[in-house]
Scaffold this motif. Structure first.
Motif, PDB file in Angstrom:
ATOM      1  N   MET A  44     -27.631   6.599   1.989  1.00  0.00           N
ATOM      2  CA  MET A  44     -27.628   6.560   3.456  1.00  0.00           C
ATOM      3  C   MET A  44     -27.242   5.171   3.961  1.00  0.00           C
ATOM      4  O   MET A  44     -26.492   5.031   4.926  1.00  0.00           O
ATOM      5  N   ARG A  45     -27.753   4.135   3.291  1.00  0.00           N
ATOM      6  CA  ARG A  45     -27.413   2.768   3.682  1.00  0.00           C
ATOM      7  C   ARG A  45     -25.936   2.481   3.445  1.00  0.00           C
ATOM      8  O   ARG A  45     -25.252   1.887   4.284  1.00  0.00           O
ATOM      9  N   LEU A  46     -25.392   2.927   2.320  1.00  0.00           N
ATOM     10  CA  LEU A  46     -23.986   2.702   2.003  1.00  0.00           C
ATOM     11  C   LEU A  46     -23.054   3.477   2.926  1.00  0.00           C
ATOM     12  O   LEU A  46     -21.923   3.060   3.157  1.00  0.00           O
ATOM     13  N   GLN A  47     -23.521   4.586   3.452  1.00  0.00           N
ATOM     14  CA  GLN A  47     -22.691   5.395   4.340  1.00  0.00           C
ATOM     15  C   GLN A  47     -22.355   4.643   5.628  1.00  0.00           C
ATOM     16  O   GLN A  47     -21.312   4.874   6.226  1.00  0.00           O
ATOM     17  N   SER A  80       0.806  -1.222   0.000  1.00  0.00           N
ATOM     18  CA  SER A  80       0.000   0.000   0.000  1.00  0.00           C
ATOM     19  C   SER A  80       0.837   1.269   0.000  1.00  0.00           C
ATOM     20  O   SER A  80       0.452   2.258  -0.597  1.00  0.00           O
ATOM     21  N   TYR A  81       1.963   1.278   0.654  1.00  0.00           N
ATOM     22  CA  TYR A  81       2.751   2.502   0.734  1.00  0.00           C
ATOM     23  C   TYR A  81       3.396   2.850  -0.588  1.00  0.00           C
ATOM     24  O   TYR A  81       3.635   3.998  -0.872  1.00  0.00           O
ATOM     25  N   LYS A  82       3.645   1.870  -1.425  1.00  0.00           N
ATOM     26  CA  LYS A  82       4.278   2.122  -2.711  1.00  0.00           C
ATOM     27  C   LYS A  82       3.264   2.519  -3.774  1.00  0.00           C
ATOM     28  O   LYS A  82       3.592   3.225  -4.698  1.00  0.00           O
ATOM     29  N   LEU A  83       2.040   2.048  -3.636  1.00  0.00           N
ATOM     30  CA  LEU A  83       1.051   2.273  -4.679  1.00  0.00           C
ATOM     31  C   LEU A  83       0.340   3.617  -4.553  1.00  0.00           C
ATOM     32  O   LEU A  83       0.144   4.310  -5.524  1.00  0.00           O
ATOM     33  N   CYS A  84      -0.077   3.972  -3.370  1.00  0.00           N
ATOM     34  CA  CYS A  84      -0.902   5.158  -3.201  1.00  0.00           C
ATOM     35  C   CYS A  84      -0.398   5.988  -2.025  1.00  0.00           C
ATOM     36  O   CYS A  84      -0.683   5.661  -0.877  1.00  0.00           O
ATOM     37  N   PRO A  85       0.305   7.061  -2.289  1.00  0.00           N
ATOM     38  CA  PRO A  85       0.817   7.866  -1.185  1.00  0.00           C
ATOM     39  C   PRO A  85      -0.247   8.704  -0.483  1.00  0.00           C
ATOM     40  O   PRO A  85      -0.102   9.047   0.671  1.00  0.00           O
ATOM     41  N   GLY A  86      -1.326   9.051  -1.155  1.00  0.00           N
ATOM     42  CA  GLY A  86      -2.330   9.926  -0.550  1.00  0.00           C
ATOM     43  C   GLY A  86      -3.730   9.389  -0.734  1.00  0.00           C
ATOM     44  O   GLY A  86      -3.943   8.282  -1.199  1.00  0.00           O
ATOM     45  N   THR A  87      -4.681  10.193  -0.355  1.00  0.00           N
ATOM     46  CA  THR A  87      -6.085   9.834  -0.489  1.00  0.00           C
ATOM     47  C   THR A  87      -6.607  10.369  -1.815  1.00  0.00           C
ATOM     48  O   THR A  87      -6.339  11.496  -2.190  1.00  0.00           O
ATOM     49  N   HIS A  88      -7.365   9.543  -2.511  1.00  0.00           N
ATOM     50  CA  HIS A  88      -7.965   9.968  -3.772  1.00  0.00           C
ATOM     51  C   HIS A  88      -9.443  10.229  -3.546  1.00  0.00           C
ATOM     52  O   HIS A  88     -10.115   9.480  -2.858  1.00  0.00           O
ATOM     53  N   ARG A  89      -9.941  11.309  -4.126  1.00  0.00           N
ATOM     54  CA  ARG A  89     -11.340  11.690  -3.967  1.00  0.00           C
ATOM     55  C   ARG A  89     -12.083  11.495  -5.280  1.00  0.00           C
ATOM     56  O   ARG A  89     -11.635  11.905  -6.337  1.00  0.00           O
ATOM     57  N   LEU A  90     -13.234  10.852  -5.174  1.00  0.00           N
ATOM     58  CA  LEU A  90     -14.123  10.673  -6.310  1.00  0.00           C
ATOM     59  C   LEU A  90     -15.406  11.430  -6.012  1.00  0.00           C
ATOM     60  O   LEU A  90     -15.989  11.287  -4.936  1.00  0.00           O
ATOM     61  N   VAL A  91     -15.833  12.259  -6.956  1.00  0.00           N
ATOM     62  CA  VAL A  91     -17.081  13.009  -6.817  1.00  0.00           C
ATOM     63  C   VAL A  91     -18.084  12.426  -7.801  1.00  0.00           C
ATOM     64  O   VAL A  91     -17.812  12.351  -9.003  1.00  0.00           O
ATOM     65  N   LEU A  92     -19.224  11.993  -7.288  1.00  0.00           N
ATOM     66  CA  LEU A  92     -20.291  11.437  -8.117  1.00  0.00           C
ATOM     67  C   LEU A  92     -21.459  12.408  -8.127  1.00  0.00           C
ATOM     68  O   LEU A  92     -21.993  12.750  -7.076  1.00  0.00           O
ATOM     69  N   MET A  93     -21.826  12.855  -9.303  1.00  0.00           N
ATOM     70  CA  MET A  93     -23.000  13.710  -9.464  1.00  0.00           C
ATOM     71  C   MET A  93     -24.178  12.791  -9.790  1.00  0.00           C
ATOM     72  O   MET A  93     -24.116  12.027 -10.754  1.00  0.00           O
ATOM     73  N   GLN A 105     -30.614   5.407  -9.011  1.00  0.00           N
ATOM     74  CA  GLN A 105     -30.688   4.249  -8.130  1.00  0.00           C
ATOM     75  C   GLN A 105     -30.181   2.970  -8.790  1.00  0.00           C
ATOM     76  O   GLN A 105     -29.701   2.080  -8.094  1.00  0.00           O
ATOM     77  N   GLY A 106     -30.223   2.883 -10.092  1.00  0.00           N
ATOM     78  CA  GLY A 106     -29.780   1.678 -10.775  1.00  0.00           C
ATOM     79  C   GLY A 106     -28.275   1.534 -10.864  1.00  0.00           C
ATOM     80  O   GLY A 106     -27.761   0.434 -11.041  1.00  0.00           O
ATOM     81  N   ALA A 107     -27.535   2.625 -10.708  1.00  0.00           N
ATOM     82  CA  ALA A 107     -26.088   2.571 -10.912  1.00  0.00           C
ATOM     83  C   ALA A 107     -25.267   2.940  -9.683  1.00  0.00           C
ATOM     84  O   ALA A 107     -24.119   2.515  -9.573  1.00  0.00           O
ATOM     85  N   ILE A 108     -25.834   3.674  -8.770  1.00  0.00           N
ATOM     86  CA  ILE A 108     -25.030   4.289  -7.710  1.00  0.00           C
ATOM     87  C   ILE A 108     -24.365   3.275  -6.795  1.00  0.00           C
ATOM     88  O   ILE A 108     -23.189   3.404  -6.448  1.00  0.00           O
ATOM     89  N   GLU A 109     -25.072   2.246  -6.387  1.00  0.00           N
ATOM     90  CA  GLU A 109     -24.496   1.281  -5.449  1.00  0.00           C
ATOM     91  C   GLU A 109     -23.341   0.513  -6.085  1.00  0.00           C
ATOM     92  O   GLU A 109     -22.298   0.323  -5.464  1.00  0.00           O
ATOM     93  N   TYR A 142     -15.691   1.081  -6.665  1.00  0.00           N
ATOM     94  CA  TYR A 142     -14.611   2.033  -6.423  1.00  0.00           C
ATOM     95  C   TYR A 142     -13.893   1.732  -5.107  1.00  0.00           C
ATOM     96  O   TYR A 142     -12.664   1.681  -5.061  1.00  0.00           O
ATOM     97  N   PHE A 143     -14.651   1.527  -4.032  1.00  0.00           N
ATOM     98  CA  PHE A 143     -14.024   1.231  -2.746  1.00  0.00           C
ATOM     99  C   PHE A 143     -13.286  -0.105  -2.781  1.00  0.00           C
ATOM    100  O   PHE A 143     -12.206  -0.240  -2.198  1.00  0.00           O
ATOM    101  N   LEU A 144     -13.834  -1.095  -3.465  1.00  0.00           N
ATOM    102  CA  LEU A 144     -13.159  -2.390  -3.579  1.00  0.00           C
ATOM    103  C   LEU A 144     -11.848  -2.253  -4.326  1.00  0.00           C
ATOM    104  O   LEU A 144     -10.817  -2.803  -3.917  1.00  0.00           O
ATOM    105  N   ARG A 145     -11.852  -1.503  -5.414  1.00  0.00           N
ATOM    106  CA  ARG A 145     -10.625  -1.298  -6.191  1.00  0.00           C
ATOM    107  C   ARG A 145      -9.569  -0.557  -5.375  1.00  0.00           C
ATOM    108  O   ARG A 145      -8.407  -0.933  -5.350  1.00  0.00           O
ATOM    109  N   GLN A 146      -9.973   0.498  -4.701  1.00  0.00           N
ATOM    110  CA  GLN A 146      -9.026   1.258  -3.903  1.00  0.00           C
ATOM    111  C   GLN A 146      -8.481   0.416  -2.742  1.00  0.00           C
ATOM    112  O   GLN A 146      -7.304   0.498  -2.411  1.00  0.00           O
TER     113      GLN A 146
END
Length: 129
Positions: free
Chosen positions: A83-86, A26-39, A44-48, A54-58
């Motif tokens: 809200m459920r995913l949060q 992990s220390y070699k691959l990603c030095p910082g936090t990456h932010r994804l903004v979803l508009m 409802q069909g795609a968001i989950e 994204y979280f699984l990949r990261q």
């Protein structure tokens, strides 16, 4: 029954290996936090699927991730799904905008990636530079 048991065992072993290797590298691959903004708006069909993938990949890469989901007035179950995913992903931030609120990507920071899930067809989509 045995097939189901073996499937669960193989999945568990692969998951443990994934966590082990992502922690090592992990220390070699990603030095910082990456932010994804979803508009989103009525997504409802795609968001989950998008958020979970994204979280699984990261996590597999050993990266820390933040997702900011900006809902611009959904009338379907998008907000309840968020809200459920949060509860599962504490770094998921939900912002609900109404009216003509500004949604330009410069508001979210230079290192953020923006995905607009509000597009219904190619003509309505727009790209951020």
């Amino acid at each position: 029954m045995a097939l189901i048991l073996w499937t669960v065992v193989v999945y568990g072993v692969l998951r443990c290996l994934l966590v082990l290797f992502s922690g090592i590298f992990s220390y070699k691959l990603c030095p910082g936090t990456h932010r994804l903004v979803l508009m989103t708006e009525n997504s409802q069909g795609a968001i989950e699927g998008v958020i979970r993938a994204y979280f699984l990949r990261q996590q597999a890469l050993g990266c820390r991730a933040e997702v900011v989901c900006v809902d611009t007035g959904s009338s379907d179950d998008t907000q309840s799904i968020l809200m459920r995913l949060q509860h599962y992903y504490p770094s998921l931030e939900i912002r609900i905008l109404s009216g003509g609120a500004m949604t330009h990507p410069s508001l979210w920071g230079q290192d953020a990636s923006v995905i607009d899930l509000r597009c219904r067809n190619q003509r309505e989509c727009f790209t951020y530079n």
